[in-house]
Design a protein around this motif. Structure first.
Motif, PDB file in Angstrom:
ATOM      1  N   GLU A 130     -10.507   0.372  17.118  1.00 49.65           N
ATOM      2  CA  GLU A 130     -10.398  -0.083  15.734  1.00 49.65           C
ATOM      3  C   GLU A 130      -8.968  -0.032  15.194  1.00 49.65           C
ATOM      4  O   GLU A 130      -8.668  -0.605  14.159  1.00 49.65           O
TER       5      GLU A 130
ATOM      6  N   MET B 106     -11.357 -10.327  18.093  1.00 52.35           N
ATOM      7  CA  MET B 106     -12.067 -10.572  19.345  1.00 52.35           C
ATOM      8  C   MET B 106     -13.278 -11.452  19.093  1.00 52.35           C
ATOM      9  O   MET B 106     -14.058 -11.199  18.180  1.00 52.35           O
TER      10      MET B 106
ATOM     11  N   ALA C 117     -21.765 -12.239  18.719  1.00 52.31           N
ATOM     12  CA  ALA C 117     -21.956 -10.912  18.124  1.00 52.31           C
ATOM     13  C   ALA C 117     -21.716 -10.907  16.620  1.00 52.31           C
ATOM     14  O   ALA C 117     -21.074 -10.012  16.085  1.00 52.31           O
TER      15      ALA C 117
ATOM     16  N   PHE D 256     -22.880 -10.295  12.739  1.00 54.94           N
ATOM     17  CA  PHE D 256     -23.794  -9.314  12.162  1.00 54.94           C
ATOM     18  C   PHE D 256     -24.975 -10.062  11.550  1.00 54.94           C
ATOM     19  O   PHE D 256     -24.800 -10.788  10.569  1.00 54.94           O
ATOM     20  N   PRO D 257     -26.170  -9.909  12.111  1.00 53.52           N
ATOM     21  CA  PRO D 257     -27.300 -10.717  11.644  1.00 53.52           C
ATOM     22  C   PRO D 257     -27.763 -10.366  10.233  1.00 53.52           C
ATOM     23  O   PRO D 257     -28.411 -11.173   9.588  1.00 53.52           O
ATOM     24  N   HIS D 258     -27.410  -9.163   9.761  1.00 53.34           N
ATOM     25  CA  HIS D 258     -27.863  -8.761   8.429  1.00 53.34           C
ATOM     26  C   HIS D 258     -26.847  -9.094   7.352  1.00 53.34           C
ATOM     27  O   HIS D 258     -26.993  -8.686   6.212  1.00 53.34           O
ATOM     28  N   MET D 259     -25.807  -9.821   7.712  1.00 48.47           N
ATOM     29  CA  MET D 259     -24.808 -10.206   6.714  1.00 48.47           C
ATOM     30  C   MET D 259     -24.677 -11.726   6.691  1.00 48.47           C
ATOM     31  O   MET D 259     -24.840 -12.386   7.702  1.00 48.47           O
TER      32      MET D 259
ATOM     33  N   TYR E 130     -15.982  -8.632   6.324  1.00 48.38           N
ATOM     34  CA  TYR E 130     -16.179  -7.283   6.863  1.00 48.38           C
ATOM     35  C   TYR E 130     -14.865  -6.583   7.239  1.00 48.38           C
ATOM     36  O   TYR E 130     -14.595  -5.482   6.761  1.00 48.38           O
ATOM     37  N   PRO E 131     -14.028  -7.209   8.054  1.00 52.43           N
ATOM     38  CA  PRO E 131     -12.784  -6.510   8.422  1.00 52.43           C
ATOM     39  C   PRO E 131     -11.861  -6.279   7.219  1.00 52.43           C
ATOM     40  O   PRO E 131     -11.104  -5.309   7.206  1.00 52.43           O
TER      41      PRO E 131
ATOM     42  N   ASP F 195     -12.944  -5.781   4.070  1.00 52.16           N
ATOM     43  CA  ASP F 195     -13.577  -4.724   3.301  1.00 52.16           C
ATOM     44  C   ASP F 195     -13.271  -3.360   3.930  1.00 52.16           C
ATOM     45  O   ASP F 195     -12.961  -2.389   3.243  1.00 52.16           O
ATOM     46  N   ILE F 196     -13.349  -3.305   5.259  1.00 53.64           N
ATOM     47  CA  ILE F 196     -13.019  -2.070   5.988  1.00 53.64           C
ATOM     48  C   ILE F 196     -11.582  -1.653   5.659  1.00 53.64           C
ATOM     49  O   ILE F 196     -11.276  -0.478   5.519  1.00 53.64           O
ATOM     50  N   ARG F 197     -10.726  -2.649   5.499  1.00 55.32           N
ATOM     51  CA  ARG F 197      -9.314  -2.351   5.196  1.00 55.32           C
ATOM     52  C   ARG F 197      -9.069  -2.186   3.701  1.00 55.32           C
ATOM     53  O   ARG F 197      -7.931  -2.172   3.246  1.00 55.32           O
TER      54      ARG F 197
ATOM     55  N   ARG G 250     -14.043 -14.754  11.451  1.00 59.32           N
ATOM     56  CA  ARG G 250     -14.118 -13.312  11.261  1.00 59.32           C
ATOM     57  C   ARG G 250     -13.009 -12.612  12.046  1.00 59.32           C
ATOM     58  O   ARG G 250     -12.362 -11.697  11.556  1.00 59.32           O
ATOM     59  N   ALA G 251     -12.782 -13.083  13.272  1.00 60.77           N
ATOM     60  CA  ALA G 251     -11.770 -12.441  14.115  1.00 60.77           C
ATOM     61  C   ALA G 251     -10.356 -12.730  13.619  1.00 60.77           C
ATOM     62  O   ALA G 251      -9.431 -11.975  13.882  1.00 60.77           O
TER      63      ALA G 251
ATOM     64  N   PHE H  22      -8.380 -11.009   9.402  1.00 66.08           N
ATOM     65  CA  PHE H  22      -7.463  -9.912   9.098  1.00 66.08           C
ATOM     66  C   PHE H  22      -6.097 -10.113   9.749  1.00 66.08           C
ATOM     67  O   PHE H  22      -5.318  -9.180   9.879  1.00 66.08           O
TER      68      PHE H  22
END
Ligand code: ATP
Ligand code: MG
Lengths: 349, 284
Positions: free
Chosen positions: A79, A85, A91, A93-96, A104-105, A107-109, A152-153, A156
């Motif tokens: 991480e 990647m 891959a 996220f099926p719930h998003m 997602y990346p 938000d993580i940041r 998504r990849a 960020f």
């Protein structure tokens, strides 16, 4: 997004990976330049994914070192590596939703909401998915999912983007479309792309350079032209494109089918000439594929433009095949799997 | 599956199962219907038995205790079961198979044996208390068993395997590449668990919770043995009403209450997850 992040160089330095006593990657050294589109090409099981996983941090390295921008990354957790990647199968996220996935990346940041919104918009424009932000992955087609994974990849602004057979699940037409888009995105964002595939055509059309892998080793690295026109080994010649192999004076030469001329018997001339009979003819649209039996030798494949030669040839017809010296390339037989191809000896014509 | 069943046409082969079907209907449905009637008819017709839910302190306390014990058991066994299922998911295949056989074996050990085992281990004269007293660490035996806490230990231990199976089925359906993807996008292990893995196991958690809760409602032996007579749940109370005080109406009312709650919960469970998946049929 226009030229967001600029890429960074990656160096594999004598990298080896063993699973127990099975060696998946052996002594691989490879320098990837900043901003380059490099393709890892090789048959199934040749160690492409393993190499990528070591770079991404999901597999540890048995021996050797990987450096990114000159810094060793062996001790950096996945991480913290900041590589985008795209996985085989995406891959997502099926719930998003698409929005959730791409943000997602960010938000993580802990990016501010307004910046995140702006970045999302830029990404959706880049992959041409405006209006899809509230859909779930299951509600998208394969190609759309693939583009979400890409967005998504890239969202960020990673310095390196790793793609593991990202187009494997797409049909031919869609593949070609997405290939073009990928190439276009690479040109625009300037990130270093490391692309894994076992599709030679994909490798040829997209890459700045290709590294051909076989049995955990890198066989040859070079630009598509270099690799196609001057393969160094039998394996490289037969894995990237098709090739006949001809042995003369203990040397092996690779000869591409389309570099051979076919003429009615007796009409042949040129630096190299062989006489034989046509065993099979296949019409391939652009070209006519002739399998020619040369007495005492294995058959040689010849490809001639179809439109000019239609009706000229028939099965079991005697013909001459000829080629110039610069059409053939000397290759090492090596310990390749394809070394079993029986060579033929031409007579000087 | 035969085409006859799919097209809804009558299939003569159904006649072969007819005797069994009839038997089930007569021996199973009829008594239940009888219980239902009894709850409205004994000792006198009307809703008298049902008023006890609110009127009788004993009955309302009983229902409350049962629900509380079942809830705590559910939370405890689903939490512990989640950890085991997670470990099984990430174990190597030989290890996972070993864990699976232990899990299945545990289904075959009767609840009675298990309860006595707990008494021997944690009871007044159990292994733990004896060891601690011999070691001079405590003067009096710790009151672990023969109270509500003891009952909870016994119930939770019994229900953990029931929690594991639906959780594991759910977890095995998750493409683990999404967790790698999450890491590659910058999320730590912990962030990945809470933001990606846990949400994806929500159907499994719901299914496991309902399954454990429903099954816990019927606990009888465990509270009787481990509760030391101080903890009574509905099932045990029903048997007392039937066999000791002979108030069939109350017993029938409580049985009906349980049956209805179970059916309602099953309906909810079915909405969240196909029942067949929960019971090992695999996702469709
Ligand atoms: N976890 C593992 N344990 C043991 N061997 C493994 C493991 N992962 C990969 N291998 C072996 O390492 C070799 C290289 O595998 P890798 O996945 O890198 O191949 P690949 O080039 O990506 O092939 P493909 O094109 O089929 O994806 C294979 O022979 C494979 O069997
Ligand atoms: Mg692979």
């Amino acid at each position: 997004m226009t030229r967001g992040s600029s890429g960074i160089g990656v160096d594999f330095d004598r990298v080896t990976k063993r699973y127990g006593n099975m060696t998946a990657v052996e002594d691989v050294s490879l320098g990837i330049r900043a901003g380059e589109f490099l393709t890892l090409l090789g048959p199934s099981g040749s160690g492409k994914t393993t190499l990528l996983m070591m770079l991404a941090g999901f597999q540890d390295i048995t021996a050797g070192d990987i450096r990114v921008g000159g810094q060793s990354i062996a001790a950096v957790p996945p991480e913290k590596r900041n590589f985008g990647m795209v996985f085989q199968g995406y891959a997502l996220f099926p719930h998003m939703t698409v929005r959730g996935n791409i943000e997602y990346p960010l938000d993580i940041r802990r990016m501010a909401a307004a910046d995140m919104e702006r970045r999302l918009g830029a990404m959706l424009d880049l992959v041409q998915l405006r209006g899809f932000e509230d859909r779930y992955p299951q509600q998208l087609s394969g190609g759309q999912q693939q583009r979400v994974a890409l967005a998504r990849a890239l969202s960020f602004e990673p310095r390196v983007l790793l793609l593991d057979e990202p187009l494997g699940a797409l049909d031919r037409k869609l593949r070609a479309d997405v290939q073009e888009q990928l190439k276009d995105i690479h040109n625009r964002v300037g990130t270093t792309f490391i692309y894994v595939t076992h599709d030679q055509e994909e490798a040829l059309t997209m890459s700045d350079r290709i590294a051909i892998m076989n049995r955990g080793r890198i066989v040859q690295v070079g630009s598509p032209t270099e690799l196609y026109e001057r393969p160094r080994t039998v394996f490289a010649a037969s894995f990237l494109g098709k090739s006949n192999f001809i042995t003369r004076n203990g040397r092996t030469y690779a000869l591409r089918p389309e570099k051979i001329d076919a003429l009615p018997a007796g009409k042949g001339s040129g630096q190299n000439k062989l006489s034989g009979t046509i065993k099979a003819i296949t019409y391939m649209g652009a070209t006519l594929k002739l399998m020619v039996d040369v007495p005492g030798h294995a058959s040689i494949e010849v490809q001639v433009p179809a439109w000019r030669n239609a009706g000229q040839f028939a099965e079991s017809q005697a013909i001459d095949i000829c080629w110039s010296d610069d059409a053939q390339v000397e290759v090492e037989a090596g310990d390749d799997e394809k070394a079993g191809v029986p060579p033929v000896r031409p007579s000087r014509g | 599956m035969s085409s006859a069943v799919q097209t809804g046409r009558f299939n003569v082969y159904w006649l072969l199962v007819a005797p069994a079907l009839l038997l089930v209907l007569v021996l199973y449905a009829a008594p239940i219907l009888n219980v239902l009637l009894l709850s409205f008819a004994d000792p006198k017709p009307g809703l008298g038995n049902y008023y006890k839910i609110v009127e009788s302190d004993t009955v309302s306390r009983l229902i409350f205790t049962t629900i509380r014990l079942c809830l705590i058991t559910t939370i405890a066994s689903v939490t512990l079961g989640y950890i085991v299922a997670y470990a099984m998911l990430h174990a190597f295949s030989t290890m996972r198979q070993r864990m699976m056989s232990i899990l299945l074996i545990s289904f075959w050990i009767s609840v009675l044996v298990r309860s006595f085992a707990w008494l021997m281990l944690l009871g007044h004269n159990g292994l733990l208390n004896n060891a601690l007293m011999a070691g001079g660490i405590i003067a009096e035996p710790l009151p672990i068993m023969r109270n509500e806490f003891g009952v909870l230990i016994g119930m939770t231990e019994y229900m953990i395997p029931y929690a594991i199976l639906p959780l594991l089925a759910n977890m095995q359906g998750i493409d683990l590449r999404v967790t790698s993807a999450s890491r590659s996008l910058g999320a730590s292990n912990v962030q990945t668990f809470f933001r990606v893995f846990l949400p994806l196991t929500r159907p499994g958690i719901v299914a496991a919770s309902l399954l454990v809760f429903i099954s816990s409602l019927g606990f009888y032996v465990t509270p009787a043995i481990l509760g030391g007579g101080k903890v009574q749940m509905i099932a045990e109370y029903i048997s007392v009403q039937l066999l000791v005080t002979v108030r069939w109406g109350t017993a029938a009312m409580l049985a009906t209450l349980m049956l209805v709650s179970v059916l309602v919960l099953m309906y909810v469970l079915n909405r969240f997850m196909r029942l067949s998946t929960v019971f090992g049929g695999g996702p469709r």
